[in-house]
Design a protein around this motif. Structure first.
Motif, PDB file in Angstrom:
ATOM      1  N   LEU A 147       0.858  -1.172   0.000  1.00 55.26           N
ATOM      2  CA  LEU A 147       0.000   0.000   0.000  1.00 55.26           C
ATOM      3  C   LEU A 147       0.899   1.228   0.000  1.00 55.26           C
ATOM      4  CD1 LEU A 147      -2.829   1.312   0.289  1.00 55.26           C
ATOM      5  CD2 LEU A 147      -2.520   1.164   2.770  1.00 55.26           C
ATOM      6  N   LEU A 148       0.675   2.152  -0.968  1.00 53.63           N
ATOM      7  CA  LEU A 148       1.504   3.349  -1.092  1.00 53.63           C
ATOM      8  C   LEU A 148       0.617   4.595  -1.122  1.00 53.63           C
ATOM      9  CD1 LEU A 148       3.133   1.002  -2.869  1.00 53.63           C
ATOM     10  CD2 LEU A 148       4.584   2.937  -3.402  1.00 53.63           C
ATOM     11  N   PHE A 149       1.118   5.642  -0.477  1.00 57.86           N
ATOM     12  CA  PHE A 149       0.519   6.960  -0.573  1.00 57.86           C
ATOM     13  C   PHE A 149       1.590   7.905  -1.095  1.00 57.86           C
ATOM     14  CE2 PHE A 149      -2.118   4.908   2.631  1.00 57.86           C
ATOM     15  CZ  PHE A 149      -3.396   5.241   2.204  1.00 57.86           C
ATOM     16  N   ASN A 150       1.356   8.451  -2.303  1.00 56.00           N
ATOM     17  CA  ASN A 150       2.273   9.425  -2.888  1.00 56.00           C
ATOM     18  C   ASN A 150       1.668  10.813  -2.730  1.00 56.00           C
ATOM     19  OD1 ASN A 150       4.127   7.462  -3.880  1.00 56.00           O
ATOM     20  ND2 ASN A 150       2.742   7.057  -5.592  1.00 56.00           N
ATOM     21  N   LEU A 151       2.359  11.668  -1.991  1.00 58.40           N
ATOM     22  CA  LEU A 151       1.860  13.022  -1.773  1.00 58.40           C
ATOM     23  C   LEU A 151       2.131  13.887  -3.001  1.00 58.40           C
ATOM     24  CD1 LEU A 151       2.054  11.781   1.105  1.00 58.40           C
ATOM     25  CD2 LEU A 151       2.594  14.084   1.936  1.00 58.40           C
ATOM     26  N   PRO A 152       1.318  14.924  -3.239  1.00 58.03           N
ATOM     27  CA  PRO A 152       1.564  15.813  -4.382  1.00 58.03           C
ATOM     28  C   PRO A 152       2.965  16.419  -4.293  1.00 58.03           C
ATOM     29  CG  PRO A 152      -0.576  16.263  -3.405  1.00 58.03           C
ATOM     30  CD  PRO A 152       0.130  15.334  -2.465  1.00 58.03           C
ATOM     31  N   PRO A 153       3.569  16.726  -5.426  1.00 59.16           N
ATOM     32  CA  PRO A 153       4.930  17.294  -5.417  1.00 59.16           C
ATOM     33  C   PRO A 153       4.963  18.617  -4.658  1.00 59.16           C
ATOM     34  CG  PRO A 153       3.928  17.491  -7.591  1.00 59.16           C
ATOM     35  CD  PRO A 153       3.049  16.598  -6.798  1.00 59.16           C
TER      36      PRO A 153
ATOM     37  N   GLY B 170      10.738  21.059  -4.186  1.00 55.71           N
ATOM     38  CA  GLY B 170      11.414  20.137  -5.092  1.00 55.71           C
ATOM     39  C   GLY B 170      11.526  18.727  -4.571  1.00 55.71           C
ATOM     40  N   TYR B 171      10.565  18.296  -3.736  1.00 54.76           N
ATOM     41  CA  TYR B 171      10.605  16.948  -3.167  1.00 54.76           C
ATOM     42  C   TYR B 171       9.335  16.177  -3.517  1.00 54.76           C
ATOM     43  CZ  TYR B 171      14.536  18.443  -0.261  1.00 54.76           C
ATOM     44  OH  TYR B 171      15.757  18.900   0.169  1.00 54.76           O
ATOM     45  N   LEU B 172       9.490  14.836  -3.545  1.00 51.19           N
ATOM     46  CA  LEU B 172       8.367  13.911  -3.635  1.00 51.19           C
ATOM     47  C   LEU B 172       8.395  13.030  -2.396  1.00 51.19           C
ATOM     48  CD1 LEU B 172       8.662  12.812  -7.381  1.00 51.19           C
ATOM     49  CD2 LEU B 172       6.927  14.322  -6.405  1.00 51.19           C
ATOM     50  N   ASP B 173       7.257  12.950  -1.697  1.00 47.06           N
ATOM     51  CA  ASP B 173       7.170  12.170  -0.462  1.00 47.06           C
ATOM     52  C   ASP B 173       6.268  10.957  -0.666  1.00 47.06           C
ATOM     53  OD1 ASP B 173       8.765  14.000   0.858  1.00 47.06           O
ATOM     54  OD2 ASP B 173       7.051  15.232   1.468  1.00 47.06           O
ATOM     55  N   THR B 174       6.687   9.819  -0.102  1.00 52.49           N
ATOM     56  CA  THR B 174       5.942   8.569  -0.222  1.00 52.49           C
ATOM     57  C   THR B 174       5.854   7.883   1.133  1.00 52.49           C
ATOM     58  OG1 THR B 174       6.672   8.232  -2.510  1.00 52.49           O
ATOM     59  CG2 THR B 174       5.848   6.311  -1.350  1.00 52.49           C
TER      60      THR B 174
ATOM     61  N   ILE C  42      13.336  15.741  -7.123  1.00 54.71           N
ATOM     62  CA  ILE C  42      12.528  15.499  -8.317  1.00 54.71           C
ATOM     63  C   ILE C  42      13.368  15.126  -9.537  1.00 54.71           C
ATOM     64  CG2 ILE C  42      11.058  16.685 -10.004  1.00 54.71           C
ATOM     65  CD1 ILE C  42       9.742  18.129  -7.664  1.00 54.71           C
ATOM     66  N   ASP C  43      14.495  15.772  -9.720  1.00 53.19           N
ATOM     67  CA  ASP C  43      15.281  15.567 -10.938  1.00 53.19           C
ATOM     68  C   ASP C  43      15.889  14.167 -10.941  1.00 53.19           C
ATOM     69  OD1 ASP C  43      16.881  15.658 -13.167  1.00 53.19           O
ATOM     70  OD2 ASP C  43      17.748  17.618 -12.713  1.00 53.19           O
ATOM     71  N   GLU C  44      15.454  13.333 -11.909  1.00 47.18           N
ATOM     72  CA  GLU C  44      15.900  11.940 -11.964  1.00 47.18           C
ATOM     73  C   GLU C  44      17.380  11.803 -12.283  1.00 47.18           C
ATOM     74  OE1 GLU C  44      11.620  12.336 -13.191  1.00 47.18           O
ATOM     75  OE2 GLU C  44      13.508  13.304 -13.712  1.00 47.18           O
ATOM     76  N   ARG C  45      18.013  12.846 -12.781  1.00 50.33           N
ATOM     77  CA  ARG C  45      19.425  12.766 -13.141  1.00 50.33           C
ATOM     78  C   ARG C  45      20.354  12.946 -11.940  1.00 50.33           C
ATOM     79  NH1 ARG C  45      18.408  17.129 -17.681  1.00 50.33           N
ATOM     80  NH2 ARG C  45      17.178  17.828 -15.889  1.00 50.33           N
ATOM     81  N   ASP C  46      19.815  13.468 -10.865  1.00 54.54           N
ATOM     82  CA  ASP C  46      20.600  13.632  -9.641  1.00 54.54           C
ATOM     83  C   ASP C  46      19.640  13.517  -8.465  1.00 54.54           C
ATOM     84  OD1 ASP C  46      22.394  14.174  -7.665  1.00 54.54           O
ATOM     85  OD2 ASP C  46      22.929  16.184  -8.352  1.00 54.54           O
ATOM     86  N   VAL C  47      19.449  12.300  -7.990  1.00 53.95           N
ATOM     87  CA  VAL C  47      18.426  12.019  -6.987  1.00 53.95           C
ATOM     88  C   VAL C  47      19.065  11.894  -5.607  1.00 53.95           C
ATOM     89  CG1 VAL C  47      16.614  10.444  -6.239  1.00 53.95           C
ATOM     90  CG2 VAL C  47      16.994  10.844  -8.683  1.00 53.95           C
TER      91      VAL C  47
END
Length: 615
Positions: free
Chosen positions: A358-364, A368-372, A399-404
């Motif tokens: 079960l996952l909850f992904n919060l809005p961006p 510049g962060y994504l919380d799960t 957020i930037d997939e090139r430098d996480v």
């Protein structure tokens, strides 16, 4: 002889010849009947019937092309003779005209393939039924490229250093090399690729100022010249979003890492489009800029979206050579609270593994962060080791997939029962920081660059069965060797610093072997022997080298060697080696691999299938 112009194309001709028929009006026919003797009328009627019968039986022919394979297919598809072959009202006169035009058409086709002085013979045998039209082509000596001149003009040429920096990669990437046969299609593609590559960074409004292919029939040589007009250098401006109904603009804008004033780069727009598409909020995403040179100083970014239905139910099945058959149930609501909160429930049954999550992904977030927030329960029976495990935690990543940069706090519990040995249980409050760098040309199907990841974490003393430290590092390197050949290298390793391995939850220990680690061995079959089971070790290491030869743009073949193992001490970390051959298929979600590998330690051969990048 010169082939000049912006596109440098050769044009053939196609003519449609009208078929003439003589008709006698009904009134005239009645007059003939009334004014002529009966036997004369009968004779005329017979002649008219014979003429109509002749018109009812049109001329038939078939085409045969005798030419080298490089020309035969193109000629057989492109001649007007092919398009008219089944024409129901073909006449000898029309066939003669098509044959006459076929000679020039074949000459033009040969020129597009680099043969400018072909010998063409056309023979028509009308004694056969259907008639045979045979075209024989001796292409002669091919025209080869003797010189290539690529130049830039416009604002990019104002700085000699920058001019050379932008011109050097264009010359390196130019696909038509000196000594190769000149072909029209490849010439056109090479110019388009050069323009696209140059315009992808800074100079969005670049155009082809001039292009020319100069052919010397006597020397059988071609000189190629292309000049690009750069136009002004572009910079990004403000972002405008259209198509939103369910969501606030901030959900899109907070995922945009492009800042106003930043130099234009198509890669940034492509990355933004992929990021938005992956959220689940949208069924379609299009990103772009205004390439009007007058707006180059701050060109606006446009993002056009079509929202997807928020709720989605998915049932699926598949097969993996690691876990055999699998069944998946997934339900998601990407707008659970009306403000972009995502709720995802997933159940997966795969061979001897059953997992629920079960996952909850919060809005961006604007920062510049994504919380799960996540919770997982799992049961597995692999290599005679039964594990019941559960975990719950929170994770924040940039957020930037090139430098996480990612930060995780999670609680783990695992109960393991190895066959023929004592079971154990452990729990841990685990904290981890991980950084991942992606410096590749394409995130899903990289061919050049590298991916590196390092994670450092540990179990908190007092909140865990035992305090421990954990580190894991992964590295992948992609290098093209030529247009058709490539090399991929991979290395990874990890360590858990703890007095006794059974004091660490099993999902934080290491086993290896299988489709994406050491091929030639069963899934998670390399590790520490405990009774009749393979359990996780405190240390692991894996290395792989793979050579790929691409037969065409889609299919390739590979040769590889893997080595790796897991153990409780560095001194006992004895790598198991596997090697073999495989097939590669480029797909939109990454390379599809089908491998046959030999495990040197077991003496067995295994089949492996996988898709996408390893990490």
């Amino acid at each position: 002889m010169n082939l000049c112009g912006m596109d440098g194309t050769c044009h053939g001709r196609s003519r449609r010849a009208p078929v003439a028929k003589m008709q006698i009006s009904a009134a005239a026919h009645r007059q003939l009947q009334f004014c002529m003797p009966a036997h004369v009328a009968i004779l005329i009627a017979l002649l008219l019937w014979t003429t109509d019968a002749a018109f009812a039986a049109p001329l038939r022919y078939r085409l045969e092309v005798v030419a080298p394979d490089a020309l035969k297919g193109t000629v057989s598809r492109s001649l007007d003779l092919v398009r008219w072959e089944n024409y129901e009202e073909m006449t000898p006169e029309l066939l003669d005209r098509l044959v006459l035009e076929a000679r020039e058409q074949a000459r033009q086709i040969a020129a597009t393939e680099g043969y400018f002085e072909p010998k063409i013979d056309i023979d028509v045998d009308r004694n056969l039924e259907p008639a045979l039209v045979r075209i024989t082509i001796d292409p002669g000596v091919p025209t080869r490229i003797s010189r290539v001149d690529l130049t830039l003009q416009g604002s990019v040429a104002e700085d000699p250093t920058r001019l050379e920096q932008r011109l050097a990669p264009l010359r390196e990437q130019w696909s038509l090399r000196i000594g190769e046969v000149f072909r029209q299609v490849e010439w056109t593609d090479a110019k388009a690729t050069m323009l696209k590559s140059f315009a992808a960074k800074d100079y969005a409004a670049a155009t082809i100022a001039s292009s020319k292919a100069t052919i010397d029939p006597d020397a059988h040589s071609a000189v190629l010249e292309v000049t690009l007009e750069s136009g002004p250098a572009f910079r990004f401006g403000e972002t405008h979003v259209t198509g939103l109904e369910l969501y606030r603009p901030e959900i899109v804008l907070n995922l945009n890492t492009i800042t106003p004033g930043e130099p234009f780069a198509q890669q940034e727009l492509d990355q933004l489009q992929r990021r938005l598409s992956a959220t689940g909020y949208f069924a379609s995403v299009q990103t772009g800029i205004d390439i009007d040179p007058a707006r180059a100083a701050a060109t606006p970014i446009t993002i056009a979206v079509i929202e997807a239905p928020p709720r989605r139910l998915e049932l699926g099945g598949g097969y993996s050579t690691d876990t055999t058959y699998n069944l998946t149930f997934r339900y998601s609501d990407v707008n659970a609270n009306g403000n972009g909160l995502q709720w995802v429930t997933n159940v997966r049954i795969a061979g001897n593994t059953q997992t629920g999550s079960l996952l909850f992904n919060l809005p961006p977030r604007a920062e510049g962060y994504l919380d799960t927030l996540s919770g997982t329960i799992d049961r597995s029976d692999i290599q005679n080791l039964v594990i019941h495990a559960a975990a719950a935690g929170v994770r924040r990543r940039t957020i930037d997939e090139r430098d996480v940069h990612s930060y995780e706090a999670s609680f783990h519990y695992a109960d393991q029962s190895p066959q023929g040995a004592d079971g154990s249980a452990a729990h841990a409050l685990y904290l981890e920081y991980r950084r991942t760098l992606r410096r590749v040309d394409a995130p899903l199907s990289p061919t050049r660059g590298y991916v590196a990841s390092v994670g450092v974490g540990g179990g908190v003393p007092g909140a865990s069965t035992a305090g421990f430290g954990r580190v894991i590092a992964q590295f992948a390197y992609f290098q093209p060797l030529s247009v058709a050949n490539a090399l991929e290298l991979r290395a990874e390793g990890g360590a858990v610093m703890v007095d006794h391995p059974f004091n660490v939850p099993a999902d934080l220990m290491f086993r290896t072997g299988g489709d994406t680690t050491v091929r030639g061995y069963a899934f998670q079959s390399l590790g520490v022997k405990d009774g009749q089971a393979i359990v996780g070790g405190r240390y692991y290491g894996v290395a792989s080298a793979e050579f790929i030869h691409w037969v065409n743009a889609t299919w390739g073949v590979a040769a590889f060697v893997d080595a790796g193992n897991a153990a409780n001490s560095l001194s006992s970390l004895d790598p198991a080696v596997g090697y073999g051959l495989g097939a590669r298929i480029r797909t939109p979600i990454g390379p599809l691999r089908f491998d046959v590998a030999y495990g040197q330690r077991t003496g067995g051969v295994r089949v492996h299938m996988s898709v996408g990048v390893t990490f």
